[in-house]
Design an enzyme around this catalytic site. Sequence first.
Site, short mmCIF file in Angstrom:
data_model
loop_
_atom_site.label_atom_id
_atom_site.label_comp_id
_atom_site.label_asym_id
_atom_site.label_seq_id
_atom_site.Cartn_x
_atom_site.Cartn_y
_atom_site.Cartn_z
CG ASP A 1 -6.30 -4.24 8.30
OD1 ASP A 1 -6.24 -4.30 7.00
OD2 ASP A 1 -6.03 -3.25 8.99
CD GLU B 1 -1.82 -1.69 2.63
OE1 GLU B 1 -0.89 -2.16 2.98
OE2 GLU B 1 -2.75 -1.87 3.34
CG ASP C 1 -1.45 -2.85 6.10
OD1 ASP C 1 -0.10 -3.05 5.77
OD2 ASP C 1 -1.60 -1.63 6.14
#
Length: 781
Positions: free
Chosen positions: A84, A9, A82
Amino acid sequence: MQKNLVIVESPAKAKTIEKFLGKDFKVLSSYGHIRDLKKKEFSIDVENNFEPKYEIPAEKKKLVSELKTEAKQAETVWLASDEDREGEAISWHLYEVLGLKPENTRRVVFHEITQNAILKAIEQPRSIDLNLVNAQQARRILDRIVGFELSPVLWKKVKPALSAGRVQSVAVRLIVEREREIQHFQSEAAYRVTAVFLVPDADGKLVEMKAELSRRLKTKEEAQQFLESCKGAAFTIEDIVTRPVKKSPAAPFTTSTLQQEAARKLGFTVAQTMMIAQKLYESGLITYMRTDSVNLSEFAIQGSKEAITSMMGEKYVKTRQFSTKTKGAQEAHEAIRPTYMDHQNIEGSSQEKRLYDLIWKRTIASQMAEAELEKTTATIRSSSNPDTFTATGEVIKFDGFLHVYRESFDDDHEQEDEGNLLPPLKKGQQLQHNDIVATERFTQRPPRYTEASLVRKLEELGIGRPSTYAPTISTIQNREYVEKGDREGVERLFNVLTLHNEQIDDQTRTETVGAEKSKLFPTDIGTVVNDFLIEYFPEIMDYNFTATVEKEFDEIAEGDKQWTQLMRQFYTQFHPSVESTLATKTERKVGERVLGDDPVSGKPVSVKIGRFGPVVQIGRAEDEEKPRFAQMKKGMSMETLTLEEALELFKLPRTLGEYEEKNVSVGAGKFGPCISHNSKYVSLPKTYDPMTVTLEEAIELIRAKRETEAKKHIKSFAEEPELEILNGRYGPYIAYKGSNYKIPKDVVPQDLNLPTCLEIVKLQSEKAASPKRRFAAKKKK
């Protein structure tokens, strides 16, 4: 053809990862999400199972095109966003937009950016978890429905340009309710009695020992009677209890506890903590910073054990695993910890070093031995009174984890005073007393929220998740529903009765109370919006509803619930209440309070939210004579404003005197207070109070404005008063009938005459009015 393309990201993360992977890997960044719901449209097809309509924002199109080119050239694309729900959604959007194929796409996750973690992740790829993607999508879509449908209701009923949000509105409600608790709080007084006894120490020298009466006395009379009874009384130690006490360390940091502790110990805002933690994570110094797990890996526990042994010795080691209490903890990996426990110090900015030090100490302390203390409580009885005094002492026998770290608390927690040691005492020992003091103390009102205590409350209620606390708190402040500020305390009188040499001394003293720093206060608009939403949309504002929705997102993430089912269930109840609220007609404007009648005109005086914020009004809109308006002063609240305070605001305009044989007055203008002189107006700077500004100060402001305008003015013409040559930010220009016209660079403005000016105006007006020529693209042969 390159072998591997890794997409993460952030560029900082890409830079760190590139160091660990060989020449066969190219690492690029998506700079967060590459697509989202359309900004200015609802973008949800309710009839078609809540199908979202995504778009690639203009600023991301070039990047997406580059990523597509790189992905086509790679044998394998590794999606490494990430670990999550948000990260999973980023990977899914990349997969869809870049047109990736399952056979050459791998999803990899890691919660720390170290060589071992990266290489291990590459060895254990998985496919995109659509349950996690759907949980993120459900949150995004539900929040869009609430925001998009509620905001127009607020525009119509309260004030234009307002907005509402599912979690943010509930956070504002907490702050408004706390403010009302404070407003309605009635402080009660009681007397706290402390005595100083003289006791021989181990060397026989008399030392002072403080003790406190075991109950508070309700009135001054009761306190005086008690002190009277102490005159000539004998004091004896009735009982001594010594017991060992063990204190255990706090669990390692989760997102919420890190935000709270960084606020208390380092003075960081919640958003600041997350920004610094992100940098530490992307530099490979700490594990992932969005987590509600207190779990530590075996590697971290072993690393802590070795670091403690080498720095403090084996007796300080006690490894332990903490269990996560939060239900549905979505980030089921690890707590926030340093990636390598033997790295006590890091390179970086001062803020990064301080936050890292806090994380390192908290993690190390969690694997250290308990602190061993000995607590002694002595009960002292008076010969003339059934009440007893209590003296307590605490001595640290072994500091354990306290050697490294002490947890701090908010102002509504009392911290124990460690290290207060009592002199040697014996049961039945007679004591002589020094002063016995009865001090008037007052019950304390509930404290206002700090950013940190608000995070703790949201977590306690199950509202929001690690990734939402910081943006929620930033949003409610940016929307000006809540403001962070300080308040000066007020002076309060309190009574102190002292028994000294068998005489009672009665004194009145002053103290400053209620001073506050960096606390969250609701604004008038925040309060009005909160009350309106509670009245018309009680379910949205209900704490249990908001917490239940979070649990349902967790069920979607676990694959136990369909996200579209949650949307349908919510929308069928919510949408009709939006329509019925829009159709509701109210007698008064939302949030309006009638304060009473103006004694001069007899017209009603009210306070309400106007187009530019809170205003006080005398009269009604339907009256023949137009209503009068006044802006509220800083620090005034719509809820607590009195009729007297409101009428005071209408004491403007004030005539200050004369200057150049013309009246000078100060009044309330459309954009705030201003000075009026000779049909010209000068805005009153915020540092001046319109009720106290003097004639001399007003003259200074008039002269200053004239000087500024003189520098701006180059030339004007008596025969055409609407035309002026002025000096602007970007150089001289012609101002004529409300429009501005450029002066050609080779022309000296001072040399221009009226006909030339009008010619420039005419040419530029014609040029602006003529249609732009369009050139057709040549057809390819």
